[in-house]
Write a protein that holds these residues in place. Structure first.
Motif, mmCIF file in Angstrom:
data_model
loop_
_atom_site.group_PDB
_atom_site.id
_atom_site.type_symbol
_atom_site.label_atom_id
_atom_site.label_comp_id
_atom_site.label_asym_id
_atom_site.label_seq_id
_atom_site.Cartn_x
_atom_site.Cartn_y
_atom_site.Cartn_z
ATOM 1 N N GLN A 165 0.825 -1.203 0.000
ATOM 2 C CA GLN A 165 0.000 0.000 0.000
ATOM 3 C C GLN A 165 0.861 1.255 0.000
ATOM 4 O O GLN A 165 0.562 2.229 -0.703
ATOM 5 C CB GLN A 165 -0.930 -0.018 1.210
ATOM 6 N N ARG A 166 1.933 1.236 0.765
ATOM 7 C CA ARG A 166 2.822 2.391 0.790
ATOM 8 C C ARG A 166 3.520 2.577 -0.551
ATOM 9 O O ARG A 166 3.674 3.698 -1.039
ATOM 10 C CB ARG A 166 3.862 2.224 1.903
ATOM 11 N N ASP B 184 0.944 3.972 -2.976
ATOM 12 C CA ASP B 184 0.716 5.402 -2.706
ATOM 13 C C ASP B 184 1.830 6.252 -3.313
ATOM 14 O O ASP B 184 1.571 7.319 -3.887
ATOM 15 C CB ASP B 184 0.637 5.659 -1.200
#
Length: 288
Positions: free
Chosen positions: A25-26, A29
């Motif tokens: 997810q990081r 992003d």
């Protein structure tokens, strides 16, 4: 991700599902942030139309991000944030560059490339210049349509298995034999893992429902279409396979308005090729 002399003697433990999810997810992003900045810069310099095909999809930037992180033997931002590294747990060693390249290519392009290949085969089958019998066209259309439907279900099924067992984040990483191990930082509490296991069970149930729905829909469609030569994907919705396709995405795929609008509310991507599609940019096609 540099090799440690004591690495082969260590007992490697698989990283937790929550840690792997937070890592990806990081990274996602950061890739989206890069895309937004690239879009702003391209608009300022007047080259937005030239770079549009690269900006509207995360895939080129993901591959570029891979080159400067795991492709060069470094941790990604997400891996560094969660304290995990890529590893082959069975062989207890850092994966080779070839394995990392294979895993990245399969994860970014595997599903898209396979679906694109099936669409080309379907176009080949329905080409009137190919002297195929009606029975052969019917059989091949049915087979290719089922494969196009089953591939996303298989990918979703693997995701459910990851939520339950915590091994191999994507199908491409499973094929390459690349997993994650925890090397530093606190581990998540067990309640988070159990929550993800419940999510995995729900995902498996969703796969079964999708499979049942696709089987029912395709059987009904096969009974209602008298001539297989006219069952090309271009004139029917590629999601429900029943309604006439009246709406096109920016990448050129056709769907009915209700299916496409419902899909884009959940995820702004083309259901087939996963290209970025803003809901405001879908086009109503006339004179089909």
């Amino acid at each position: 991700m540099k090799t440690d002399l004591n690495w082969p003697n260590r007992k490697l433990k698989c990283a937790g599902q929550a840690e792997i999810l937070r890592s990806h997810q990081r990274d996602d992003d950061f890739v989206r942030y890069l895309r937004e900045k690239l879009s702003e810069v391209s608009q300022n310099f007047g080259v937005h139309r030239t770079l549009l095909q690269y900006i509207r999809s995360d895939t080129p930037l993901k591959l570029l991000y891979f080159v400067f992180t795991s492709g060069m033997g470094n941790q990604t931002l997400g891996e560094e944030y969660t304290g995990i590294v890529q590893a082959n747990l069975e062989q207890r060693r850092v994966p080779t560059l070839t394995v990392r390249v294979l895993a990245a290519v399969l994860e970014c392009l595997g599903e898209k490339a396979l679906l694109k290949l099936l669409r080309h085969l379907q176009a080949y089958v329905n080409d009137p210049r190919r002297q195929l019998t009606p029975a052969a066209v019917t059989f091949l259309n049915t087979l290719l349509s089922r494969l196009c439907t089953m591939i996303p279900i298989i990918v979703l099924l693997h995701k459910g298995m990851f939520y339950i067992y915590g091994r191999y984040y994507s199908l491409g990483r499973r094929i390459a034999g690349l997993d994650y191990t925890k090397v530093y930082g606190p581990r998540p509490v067990d309640t988070v893992s159990w929550g993800l296991r419940l999510l995995g069970v729900a995902t498996l149930i969703q796969c079964l429902l999708r499979f049942w729905q696709s089987s029912t829909t395709q059987n009904t469609t096969a009974l209602n279409i008298p001539n297989a030569k006219h069952t090309a994907v271009g004139h029917s919705c590629q999601l429900c396979l029943e309604t006439t396709a009246t709406t096109a995405t920016l990448c050129g795929h056709l769907f009915c308005w209700s299916c496409l609008s419902e899909w884009l509310r959940v995820k702004p991507q083309c259901p087939f090729c996963r290209e970025y599609v803003p809901p405001s940019r879908i086009v109503h096609v006339m004179n089909l």
